[in-house]
Design an enzyme around this catalytic site. Structure first.
Site, PDB file in Angstrom:
ATOM      1  N   GLY A 108       0.820  -1.208   0.000  1.00  0.00           N
ATOM      2  CA  GLY A 108       0.000   0.000   0.000  1.00  0.00           C
ATOM      3  C   GLY A 108       0.854   1.258   0.000  1.00  0.00           C
ATOM      4  O   GLY A 108       1.914   1.317  -0.612  1.00  0.00           O
ATOM      5  N   SER A 109       0.396   2.247   0.732  1.00  0.00           N
ATOM      6  CA  SER A 109       1.040   3.565   0.673  1.00  0.00           C
ATOM      7  C   SER A 109       2.422   3.614   1.299  1.00  0.00           C
ATOM      8  O   SER A 109       3.139   4.598   1.100  1.00  0.00           O
ATOM      9  CB  SER A 109       0.133   4.607   1.344  1.00  0.00           C
ATOM     10  OG  SER A 109      -1.039   4.807   0.580  1.00  0.00           O
ATOM     11  N   THR A 110       2.838   2.588   2.049  1.00  0.00           N
ATOM     12  CA  THR A 110       4.218   2.604   2.532  1.00  0.00           C
ATOM     13  C   THR A 110       5.196   2.501   1.353  1.00  0.00           C
ATOM     14  O   THR A 110       6.340   2.941   1.460  1.00  0.00           O
ATOM     15  CB  THR A 110       4.486   1.446   3.524  1.00  0.00           C
ATOM     16  OG1 THR A 110       4.233   0.187   2.889  1.00  0.00           O
ATOM     17  CG2 THR A 110       3.607   1.584   4.756  1.00  0.00           C
ATOM     18  N   PHE A 111       4.734   1.941   0.230  1.00  0.00           N
ATOM     19  CA  PHE A 111       5.592   1.846  -0.955  1.00  0.00           C
ATOM     20  C   PHE A 111       5.837   3.216  -1.574  1.00  0.00           C
ATOM     21  O   PHE A 111       6.744   3.379  -2.379  1.00  0.00           O
ATOM     22  CB  PHE A 111       4.970   0.907  -1.989  1.00  0.00           C
ATOM     23  CG  PHE A 111       5.901   0.554  -3.123  1.00  0.00           C
ATOM     24  CD1 PHE A 111       6.863  -0.421  -2.970  1.00  0.00           C
ATOM     25  CD2 PHE A 111       5.803   1.213  -4.344  1.00  0.00           C
ATOM     26  CE1 PHE A 111       7.735  -0.740  -4.015  1.00  0.00           C
ATOM     27  CE2 PHE A 111       6.664   0.902  -5.398  1.00  0.00           C
ATOM     28  CZ  PHE A 111       7.641  -0.080  -5.230  1.00  0.00           C
ATOM     29  N   LYS A 112       5.051   4.198  -1.181  1.00  0.00           N
ATOM     30  CA  LYS A 112       5.256   5.551  -1.709  1.00  0.00           C
ATOM     31  C   LYS A 112       6.622   6.108  -1.328  1.00  0.00           C
ATOM     32  O   LYS A 112       7.117   7.035  -1.969  1.00  0.00           O
ATOM     33  CB  LYS A 112       4.135   6.479  -1.230  1.00  0.00           C
ATOM     34  CG  LYS A 112       2.781   6.142  -1.860  1.00  0.00           C
ATOM     35  CD  LYS A 112       1.645   6.936  -1.244  1.00  0.00           C
ATOM     36  CE  LYS A 112       0.304   6.523  -1.862  1.00  0.00           C
ATOM     37  NZ  LYS A 112      -0.853   7.176  -1.212  1.00  0.00           N
TER      38      LYS A 112
END
Length: 493
Positions: free
Chosen positions: A224-228
């Site tokens: 999810g957004s941790t990959f951002k």
């Protein structure tokens, strides 16, 4: 000598030669393979008659052998079974897992490092004792990780929680905490009541929540957004963006080559401007539209290259296994690159992998090999081998790492990652809520962080796969933030 006798003599000679060759092959070339085979009952029975070495965390043994009053002389015991089960693994008559397996040669006393000890025992007619394995785990951090996971509300359908925590020392790669739920009691699998052992193993292996699974290193999920963080690293590394600069904004973003709602990315109500917005705002609000647009612009190749610099698509954990490989999809097209940039599509990561992403940023861009075995010791606690930190490579430049740290600190102080804030300590962090891809399976909640931001001592990743949380309330910050905070506080205070 007549011909028949000569023929028989030659035949017998060939038989003796074949027998000698076979004996040499079995006893010399194949001996180690048979010794290391987990199905070799003779080796197991012999091991049960020896005092196996201890697995240590700090000054305490989390696995040790105690005298037994049955035919096997010693019984393997685990004083804090549930907290350390997935790290120690278990040593049973049928199998070994975890550290019990990866360091079996040391613990059993068969490692070449213990040759002198074995020789002394032989000459003094003493029964041999295995060497000790000192782990890198911080007992306070492990306590905090396990206690925080235990506080999560249990899923009413399964009666348990599926979640894990990993903490790493950024400068060295030492694993400071590794906890996973659901857990199990390795004492039951180490019992000498083999009928009960088989019954308990069957129960655990058939449990749909997979309590034997070390989710910290064996489960890959959409990050999810941790990959951002990875996407932001690729953007900053491209030279087209700065942490203080502007990035694409907007309430929605239509992926290329798509139309309608199936290809539309939105921000789920977060404030992400209209055209261009500050990079800090995009990270603080975790703007899907921003990072999807960046992913399309950068392209799948650049994203994959950056992800691999952080450790994706590699096996790097050498002293504990098996390790699942985190994955960035190959040959992704433009819309798939946009989805991948926000940690969806076919991107998959273990908690350890996302902790490594945070740790590399914290360590001025240098990625260290994670390890959990700190040293190998003799039975008298003499250090025989010390693990030395090893660099895997530069994930990003120091300048890019500084920019990422600036963005992640802002995300804790002003954005979605605020539940991980620690009074008096500067924390860098990022939340994530990843869709499972199955409408019947709730999203996964992620949280990654490191602290203190300017002099990092610990990087943490938390993932909550399943718990007693209403679907609409699942958020990485709300539930993962306090867990990460507790672990970071245990290390830095």
């Amino acid at each position: 000598m007549n011909k028949p006798i000569r023929t028989i003599a030659i035949f017998c000679l060939l038989l003796f030669v074949a027998l000698m060759l076979n004996a040499t092959w079995l006893q010399y070339w194949k001996a180690s393979d048979y010794d290391d085979n987990a199905l070799n009952r003779r080796v197991i029975e012999d091991a049960y008659s020896q005092q196996r070495g201890a697995i240590l965390v700090g000054d305490e043994a989390v696995a040790e052998s105690v005298e037994s009053d049955d035919q096997y002389d010693y019984l393997r015991t685990y004083p804090q079974p549930f907290k350390y089960a997935h790290v120690t693994g278990y040593f049973s008559f049928y199998d070994q897992t975890g550290i019990e397996r990866s360091e079996n040669a040391v613990l059993s006393g068969d490692d070449d490092l213990l040759f002198v000890n074995k020789l002394v025992d032989l000459l003094s007619n003493k029964s041999g004792k295995g060497g000790n394995v000192q782990l890198t785990l911080d007992p306070d951090a492990q306590d905090a990780a396990y206690a925080a996971l235990e506080k999560l509300p249990k899923d009413p359908d399964t009666g348990t929680v599926e979640a894990s925590v990993v903490a790493i020392a950024p400068a060295t790669g030492k694993i400071l905490a590794m906890a996973s739920l659901p857990t199990y009691d390795p004492n039951k699998l180490a019992s000498h009541d083999f009928g009960a052992v088989q019954e308990d193993y069957d129960r655990l292996s058939q449990d749909p929540t997979e309590p034997l699974l070390n989710r910290a290193i064996q489960t890959t999920l959409p990050p999810g957004s941790t990959f951002k963080i990875v996407t932001a690293a690729a953007a900053l590394s491209s030279g087209n963006y700065t942490a203080d600069g502007q990035v694409p904004g907007g309430a929605t973003y239509q992926l290329p080559q798509t139309s309608g709602s199936t290809g539309e990315i939105d921000n789920e109500g977060r404030s992400c401007g209209t055209d261009q917005i500050p990079f800090a705002q995009a990270m603080e609000e975790s703007c899907n539209t921003t990072f999807a647009a960046l992913g399309v612009e950068l392209g799948a190749d650049a994203l994959r290259e950056q992800a691999e610099k952080f450790g994706f698509d590699q096996r790097y954990l050498q002293d504990l296994g098996p390790q699942a490989v985190s994955n960035f999809p190959a040959d992704a097209n433009e819309p798939q690159a946009g989805q991948s940039a926000i940690g969806q599509f076919e991107v998959r990561a273990t908690p350890l992998q996302m902790a490594m992403v945070a740790a590399a940023v914290a360590n001025q861009g240098v990625l260290m090999r994670p390890y959990i075995v700190d040293s190998i010791q003799s039975p008298s606690l003499e250090t025989l081998r010390q693990t030395e930190p090893e660099e895997l490579g530069e994930a990003v430049t120091p300048e890019v790492a500084d920019g990422l740290t600036q963005l992640l600190v802002s995300t804790v102080e002003e954005g979605t990652a605020s539940p991980g804030a620690i009074a008096g300590v500067t924390v860098a962090g990022k939340t994530g809520t990843a869709q499972s891809g199955d409408p019947d399976v709730p999203p996964y909640a992620w949280y990654v962080s490191f602290a203190p931001a300017q002099d990092p001592e610990v990087a943490v990743a938390v993932v909550i796969q399943s718990a007693g949380i209403d679907r609409g309330e699942i958020a990485g910050g709300t539930y993962g933030g306090p867990i990460a905070k507790a672990v970071m506080e245990a290390v830095i205070r």
